[in-house]
Every structure is written in C-alpha cells, then in structure tokens.
Design a protein around this motif. Structure first.
Motif, mmCIF file in Angstrom:
data_model
loop_
_atom_site.group_PDB
_atom_site.id
_atom_site.type_symbol
_atom_site.label_atom_id
_atom_site.label_comp_id
_atom_site.label_asym_id
_atom_site.label_seq_id
_atom_site.Cartn_x
_atom_site.Cartn_y
_atom_site.Cartn_z
ATOM 1 N N THR A 157 0.661 -1.195 0.206
ATOM 2 C CA THR A 157 0.404 0.140 0.403
ATOM 3 C C THR A 157 1.334 1.130 0.281
ATOM 4 O O THR A 157 0.390 2.457 -0.437
ATOM 5 C CB THR A 157 -1.049 -0.216 0.726
ATOM 6 N N ASP A 158 2.604 1.489 -0.123
ATOM 7 C CA ASP A 158 2.539 1.838 -0.001
ATOM 8 C C ASP A 158 3.225 2.518 -1.175
ATOM 9 O O ASP A 158 3.161 2.331 -2.401
ATOM 10 C CB ASP A 158 4.570 1.596 0.525
ATOM 11 N N PHE A 170 2.862 10.280 -10.700
ATOM 12 C CA PHE A 170 3.647 11.297 -9.740
ATOM 13 C C PHE A 170 4.007 9.656 -8.884
ATOM 14 O O PHE A 170 4.926 10.363 -8.316
ATOM 15 C CB PHE A 170 2.493 11.872 -9.653
ATOM 16 N N ASN A 171 2.950 9.096 -8.871
ATOM 17 C CA ASN A 171 3.399 7.480 -8.494
ATOM 18 C C ASN A 171 4.426 7.179 -8.758
ATOM 19 O O ASN A 171 4.417 6.833 -9.765
ATOM 20 C CB ASN A 171 2.057 6.897 -7.767
ATOM 21 N N LYS A 172 5.998 7.045 -8.322
ATOM 22 C CA LYS A 172 7.188 6.484 -8.844
ATOM 23 C C LYS A 172 6.920 5.101 -9.009
ATOM 24 O O LYS A 172 7.582 4.266 -8.497
ATOM 25 C CB LYS A 172 7.820 6.585 -8.290
ATOM 26 N N TRP A 175 4.008 -0.019 -12.517
ATOM 27 C CA TRP A 175 4.157 -0.924 -12.687
ATOM 28 C C TRP A 175 3.706 -2.400 -12.264
ATOM 29 O O TRP A 175 4.162 -2.643 -11.432
ATOM 30 C CB TRP A 175 5.646 -1.083 -13.795
ATOM 31 N N ALA A 176 2.962 -2.346 -11.397
ATOM 32 C CA ALA A 176 2.403 -3.323 -10.668
ATOM 33 C C ALA A 176 2.969 -3.505 -9.707
ATOM 34 O O ALA A 176 3.553 -4.924 -9.072
ATOM 35 C CB ALA A 176 2.068 -4.470 -11.187
ATOM 36 N N LEU A 177 3.687 -2.473 -8.573
ATOM 37 C CA LEU A 177 4.428 -2.506 -8.191
ATOM 38 C C LEU A 177 5.481 -2.860 -8.190
ATOM 39 O O LEU A 177 6.585 -2.765 -7.463
ATOM 40 C CB LEU A 177 4.054 -3.350 -6.549
ATOM 41 N N ARG A 218 2.568 6.780 3.937
ATOM 42 C CA ARG A 218 1.440 5.420 4.805
ATOM 43 C C ARG A 218 0.937 5.566 6.196
ATOM 44 O O ARG A 218 1.206 6.594 6.657
ATOM 45 C CB ARG A 218 3.120 4.415 5.401
ATOM 46 N N ASN A 219 -0.365 5.127 6.196
ATOM 47 C CA ASN A 219 -0.975 5.402 7.304
ATOM 48 C C ASN A 219 -1.580 6.951 6.685
ATOM 49 O O ASN A 219 -2.007 7.133 7.480
ATOM 50 C CB ASN A 219 -0.967 4.712 8.447
ATOM 51 N N GLY A 220 -1.593 7.239 5.222
ATOM 52 C CA GLY A 220 -2.113 8.447 5.305
ATOM 53 C C GLY A 220 -1.699 9.443 6.030
ATOM 54 O O GLY A 220 -1.151 10.896 5.736
ATOM 55 N N ARG A 221 -0.234 9.118 5.664
ATOM 56 C CA ARG A 221 1.220 10.606 6.153
ATOM 57 C C ARG A 221 2.304 10.165 5.162
ATOM 58 O O ARG A 221 2.921 9.107 4.756
ATOM 59 C CB ARG A 221 1.777 9.993 7.129
ATOM 60 N N ALA A 222 2.736 11.401 4.823
ATOM 61 C CA ALA A 222 4.017 11.406 4.371
ATOM 62 C C ALA A 222 5.596 11.202 4.809
ATOM 63 O O ALA A 222 5.165 11.854 6.145
ATOM 64 C CB ALA A 222 3.879 12.628 3.180
#
Length: 225
Positions: A157-158, A170-172, A175-177, A218-222
C-alpha cells in the motif's frame, strides 16, 4: 512485500546505455557485521572490524527529536561538508543509546532507530512503534567500489514519489508494484521526455540518505526519507 533499490552514480557517466554493462557486472558487497561502535556527541558510528579486511562505515546522527541522518561509506568518512546545508541544528539532539552484542538502539522522544548487528540492518520507527523505514532483511546496504545502493522494504500500500526532477507518473512505485528504475544525476540535461532521464536530480537539501529526494506515504502520512 517488495524492495526498491536506490543508487548514486558519478556525474561523469555519459549516459544510460553506457551504464548497462556496468550494472550487469556489478559486484555488490552487502553489509555484514559492523562491530566497532563509537558514540561522539550526537552521532553513533558503526565500522567493520579492523581484522575483517573490510572498511565500511555507517554513521547515524540525531539532528532533532524527529530527524535522524544516516550516512554510509565503503571507506572511512572524509570531509562532511555541504554548500547548501548551512545549519544542521534543527532542535534538541539528545538521545538514549543502548548497545549489545545483538544490536543497538538510538531513541528520541519521537523516533526509535533499531540497529541489527549482524548482518547490519536498520529499522526506524515512530513513537507509536509504526515502521517508517526498514532495510530489506536479505540485502540492506551494499557497495560496488564507490557506488552505493540500499534495498528498502515497502508495503503493497506504500506510494513512492520525489527523486528530484523526474517526469512520468507522480507515483513512482508504478508497474504493478515492481517500480521504475531511475539513474540519479547531478548534472542537468535539456529536451528530455517521459522516456528519458530527468533534469538535475541530486538535491542535498534535507537530512536523507544518499543525497536524493525520496518520500513515501504510509497510513495517510508522508514520510520523507
């Protein structure tokens, strides 16, 4: 669970294609045991045994209750200087330190750094015991000559973003994690597109590993690392 590697490369390298044979032939030496432990002020240094034939050093510095700086070098540390970081006094630098044969603990009111002695691995937790960073158990930190690499454990989930001036998604993580592979440069380039290298990537602006921007959510936190 997957692992994301990171690597710093010299600016003198001419291009990605020229690097491919070097990557294929890389002989990564993963950190084993760093039994020499010394505390000096706000820094704890871990070094290979004098009779081991190895010279790796890791230094963990407490810059404030919620900021720690981790440095890794294949050889003893040289001059610690930055033209951009003018003040590392970010707050109270006191911490609690315990060291045993199995490992060490560096703790502030906000962070807990757990150091596994052999093989050398790091886990960093917040005050609530939630993991902020964990070295991959099987690989951790490694070097090939003067090049260094670290394998970081990531939850499914990270999300991962940053890495300097990069284009593309934006999310590096992508490619399927499996993630992307980025070459980090400290020289600029012009006319790049989504398939090429980005602009200048190495930003020694904050206390993080290996001089590159890397952050995870993680868990809604940067969590800047």
């Amino acid at each position: 669970m997957t692992s994301t590697p990171s690597r710093l490369l010299p600016a003198a390298l001419a291009g990605v294609m020229a690097l491919l044979p070097a990557w294929a032939a890389a002989q990564w030496r993963h950190l084993d045991s760093l039994p020499q432990v010394q505390r000096d002020g706000n820094t704890v240094t871990f070094a290979a045994a004098a009779d081991s034939g190895r010279t790796e050093h890791v230094a963990i510095s407490v810059l404030s209750p919620d900021v720690v700086r981790v440095r890794f070098s294949p050889t003893p540390f040289g001059r610690d200087h930055s033209d951009t970081v003018v003040d590392r006094n970010l707050g109270a630098q006191g911490f609690r330190f315990e060291s045993t044969a199995s490992g060490s603990v560096i703790a502030t009111d906000a962070l807990r750094v757990e150091v596994q002695a052999a093989p050398f691995r790091l886990i960093i937790k917040d005050a609530g015991g939630r993991v902020i960073h964990a070295d991959d158990p099987g690989r951790g930190m490694a070097h090939d000559g003067s090049a260094v690499r670290v394998w970081t454990r990531l939850e499914d989930t990270d999300n991962v973003y940053g890495f300097g001036e990069k284009n593309g998604a934006f999310n590096k993580r992508g490619w399927a994690l499996g993630g992307y592979h980025y070459v980090m440069w400290n020289s600029d380039t012009y006319g790049y597109d989504t398939g090429g290298r980005g602009g200048i990537d190495v930003h020694p602006r904050v206390a993080h590993r290996y001089g590159r921007d890397f952050a995870g959510g993680r868990n809604g936190r940067a969590l800047p690392i």
